[in-house]
Design an enzyme around this catalytic site. Structure first.
Site, PDB file in Angstrom:
ATOM      1  N   CYS A 224       0.828  -1.206   0.000  1.00  0.00           N
ATOM      2  CA  CYS A 224       0.000   0.000   0.000  1.00  0.00           C
ATOM      3  C   CYS A 224       0.858   1.250   0.000  1.00  0.00           C
ATOM      4  CB  CYS A 224      -0.872   0.042   1.235  1.00  0.00           C
ATOM      5  SG  CYS A 224      -1.275  -1.554   1.858  1.00  0.00           S
TER       6      CYS A 224
ATOM      7  N   HIS B 149      19.405   0.807   0.004  1.00  0.00           N
ATOM      8  CA  HIS B 149      17.961   1.053   0.032  1.00  0.00           C
ATOM      9  C   HIS B 149      17.187  -0.231   0.322  1.00  0.00           C
ATOM     10  CE1 HIS B 149      14.136   2.909  -0.868  1.00  0.00           C
ATOM     11  NE2 HIS B 149      13.863   1.898  -1.671  1.00  0.00           N
TER      12      HIS B 149
END
Lengths: 434, 271
Positions: free
Chosen positions: A52, A101
């Site tokens: 989401c 990351h």
């Protein structure tokens, strides 16, 4: 192959508002986009993570810049955005940055609620899906599996997960203090986010009777509702449904308030003053702070819940800092591995290994045969050298052979495994390997 | 002057102190000790009432000391029976404080055994007075529940958790407690008023004569009746129910004491 070929193109809650994230073609999630991305020129291996709050395309590419541009175009196809906008709403990490990351994402340092544990499961699922579709190869296998073990290390060595889990635990405890048993209570999720889902899962584990999902786009609401075996309503239907729920968890990305005091006031009369527990975990807030003034309405936002669990800010910051240090350390280690993942470094490593072995064995043998003449010693040294050279000849030819980049990566991987050139391999245990 | 009353009083004070200790430290042994002390004090109290019955030759609910003592006795046994059927976390602490306060009032009042005035020599005395005081006992427990509710709700609402959040049960449980106390107390209150009116008919010739005590008991009755009625029709529950049951109990207490001391009337000789 070089370190530059790793890249991540992504969109998360930090760079793009929910309206943009929703426009990403793959949120509806029918076919895994890795199949299409894999066919993009330059792309050798890829994996797609969509939650989401984020979309991440993890990719190994021969021409990172070009591939990244194509991936961006692919991701935003149909969103109707200009190239400049696409660049603004997404990020590109290459090489070392990409490694860092992904490790941060897996360790939940990049999450909206730092430390929430769901992201690792989502990443594992994404990896499994890509593995089934055979879009990941030796580089991403190693890379993504490494991110799992980094996440695991962060979780065991720091208390990063403590605050997120205890926030959702505190929400459940509070709900129990208000409602007693949760067995006949219903929860409504407004908007969707990692934390909201986590809290909902906790509540369901406590035996909550039903889940209603309200979302700006009904399709997303339906997808999420299916996961919780619940029903879906559009955002307009929210106040109508409010009469039938007892707990509301709001986490929309809306900039303004979603629910006002005056919307709820008449509903409390219809509810016969049955209490309403409102949890606002959105930033900025979704729920009118004045709602707490209403009788039998209990409003908690994320900071209130954090206060409840008494995890003070500096302590949480300390955990995040030490987690970041672990991630940096692991990034550096992985970088070393990655740099070795070329043909030349592999050959050098192979030769070094053979030379070390040869030296060691020679020393052992010669120290036992002290009566040998210098000539004889020389002959034994030549024997050892030519043996190792001959043994290495075919592996090196095999490594240097022509072929597609994937073949090459596969060959590198085989050689490195057969000759044990990656000693740190042993720290990937069964679970992390999936 | 027998020693039973001071012993009982001491027993209640010890039970209350132990309950308070349990409330602070939450050690199981403290809770068990408190419950045994309260039960022992309750048994002593029963013996005390029995002894007084034989000493006076009539039901010992004829003056302030006796009425409040009986009130405390009803509350003790009401609570012990209640908790045998239905448990509420740390309810005992609040109830025992209430019992001790009542016993203090009883200890301060005159303990003289007075001969019964002619108007009170009736079978209705034990029936009416004991029912009315038992009603008060359950309403007092409802009051304790209301206090607990408001304390717990204040911490949850203000989002600042102090001593009560962990120790008190859920708001739902406290609201149910209120409901249970009322469903025992309200029928008893109704019955107390009805038996009182029969007694009034026998003693003074009319069922109802708007004497202040009668009026105030009716006011109390209406407060509780309204609470019960609106609970089911309008959802007067939780916070409002807690406040209402506290107001109702204040009215009940006023009926018991305030009327006697402030307003007088034909009930005046009864505590």
């Amino acid at each position: 192959m070089s370190a530059d070929s790793l890249l991540i193109v992504g969109v998360n809650h930090k760079v793009a508002p929910v309206e943009i994230r929703e426009k990403l073609a793959h949120n509806a999630g029918c076919e895994n986009p890795v199949v299409a991305i894999k066919t993009l020129p330059g792309c050798r291996e890829c994996c797609f993570l969509g939650t989401c709050n984020r979309v991440e395309v993890i990719c190994a590419s021969a021409a990172p810049e070009a591939t990244a541009r194509l991936i961006r175009q692919h991701l935003f196809s149909g969103a109707g955005l200009s190239e400049a906008e696409i660049e603004r709403y997404s990020y590109l990490h290459v090489g070392r940055q990409a490694v860092n990351h992904l490790f941060r994402v897996a360790a939940s340092l990049d999450s909206m609620i730092v430390g929430e544990p769901q992201i690792l499961g989502q990443l594992k699922k994404a990896y499994r899906a890509a593995a089934e579709l055979k879009t990941v190869g030796p580089v991403l296998n190693k890379f993504i599996n490494k991110s799992f073990s980094v996440a695991k290390r962060v979780r065991t060595e720091t208390n990063i997960g403590g605050s997120a889990v205890s926030i959702s635990y505190a929400a459940v405890q509070l709900a129990k203090k208000i409602f007693g048993s949760l067995n006949d209570k219903r929860v409504m999720l407004v908007g969707a986010g990692e934390m909201a889902e986590l809290a909902a899962e906790h509540l369901i584990a406590q035996g909550i009777a039903g889940v209603v999902v309200a979302n700006r786009t009904l399709e997303r609401a339906i997808t999420l509702a299916q996961r919780f075996n619940g029903t879906a309503v559009s955002l307009e239907g929210l106040s109508g449904e409010l009469e039938n729920v007892d707990i509301l968890i709001s986490s929309t990305g809306a900039t303004g308030l979603v629910l006002m005091r005056d919307d709820v006031k008449p509903i409390m009369r219809q509810r016969m003053n049955r209490p309403l527990f409102l949890i606002d975990i959105a930033v900025p807030r979704d729920l009118d702070p004045k709602l707490n003034d209403l009788d039998n309405v209990y409003l908690y936002d994320i900071d209130n819940l954090k206060d409840v669990v008494e995890v003070n800010k500096s302590e949480r910051q300390k955990e995040a800092d030490s987690a970041s240090r672990i991630v940096d350390e692991e990034t550096a280690k992985f970088q070393l591995w990655l740099e070795g993942m070329g043909v030349t470094p592999t050959i050098v490593a192979l030769r070094n290994k053979a030379d070390t072995l040869r030296q060691a064995e020679l020393e052992k043998t010669l120290s036992q045969l002290k009566e040998l003449s210098p000539k004889q010693v020389k002959a034994i040294e030549v024997l050892a050298a030519s043996l190792t050279n001959k043994m290495l000849h075919h592996p090196i030819v095999f490594l240097k052979a022509k072929g597609g980049p994937e073949e090459q990566a596969g060959r590198l991987d085989s050689i490195r495994q057969i000759y044990g050139l990656d000693p740190e391999d042993s720290d990937l245990d069964e679970e992390d390997q999936l | 002057m027998n020693m039973l009353f001071p012993l009982t009083y001491l027993g209640y004070l010890l039970a209350t102190a132990t309950y308070l200790l349990w409330f602070i430290n939450q050690q199981r042994t403290a809770r068990l000790a408190a419950r045994w002390l309260l039960t022992a004090a309750g048994i002593l109290h029963t013996l005390n009432l029995g002894a007084r019955y034989f000493e006076a030759g009539h039901t010992p609910i004829s003056n302030m000391h006796e009425a409040v003592s009986f009130f405390a006795w009803s509350m003790t046994w009401g609570f012990l029976i209640f908790r045998w059927r239905y448990r509420v976390k740390n309810f005992g602490t609040f109830v025992s404080v209430g019992i001790s306060l009542l016993m203090t009032v009883a200890a301060l009042a005159s303990k003289e055994v007075t001969p019964l005035p002619p108007a009170m020599r009736s079978l209705w005395l034990p029936v009416h007075a004991s029912i009315a005081l038992m009603a008060n006992a359950f309403l007092a427990m409802g009051f304790c529940g209301g206090v607990m509710y408001l304390l717990q709700e204040r911490e949850i609402k203000s989002r600042r958790f102090g001593i009560f959040y962990e120790r008190l049960p859920s708001l739902e449980a406290l609201d149910n407690l209120n409901q249970h106390c009322l469903s025992a107390g309200f029928p008893l209150l109704t019955l107390g008023i009805i038996t009182g009116s029969f007694w009034a008919k026998q003693a003074w010739g009319s069922y109802w004569q708007w004497d202040p005590k009668e009026t105030w008991s009716l006011i109390t009755w209406f407060i509780y009746a309204a609470l019960l009625h609106f609970r089911f029709t309008m959802g007067w529950r939780r916070r409002r129910a807690a406040i209402m049951s506290m107001i109702g109990f204040a009215a009940a207490l006023f009926t018991l004491w305030g009327v006697t001391y402030l307003l007088g009337g034909i009930h005046a000789y009864v505590g």
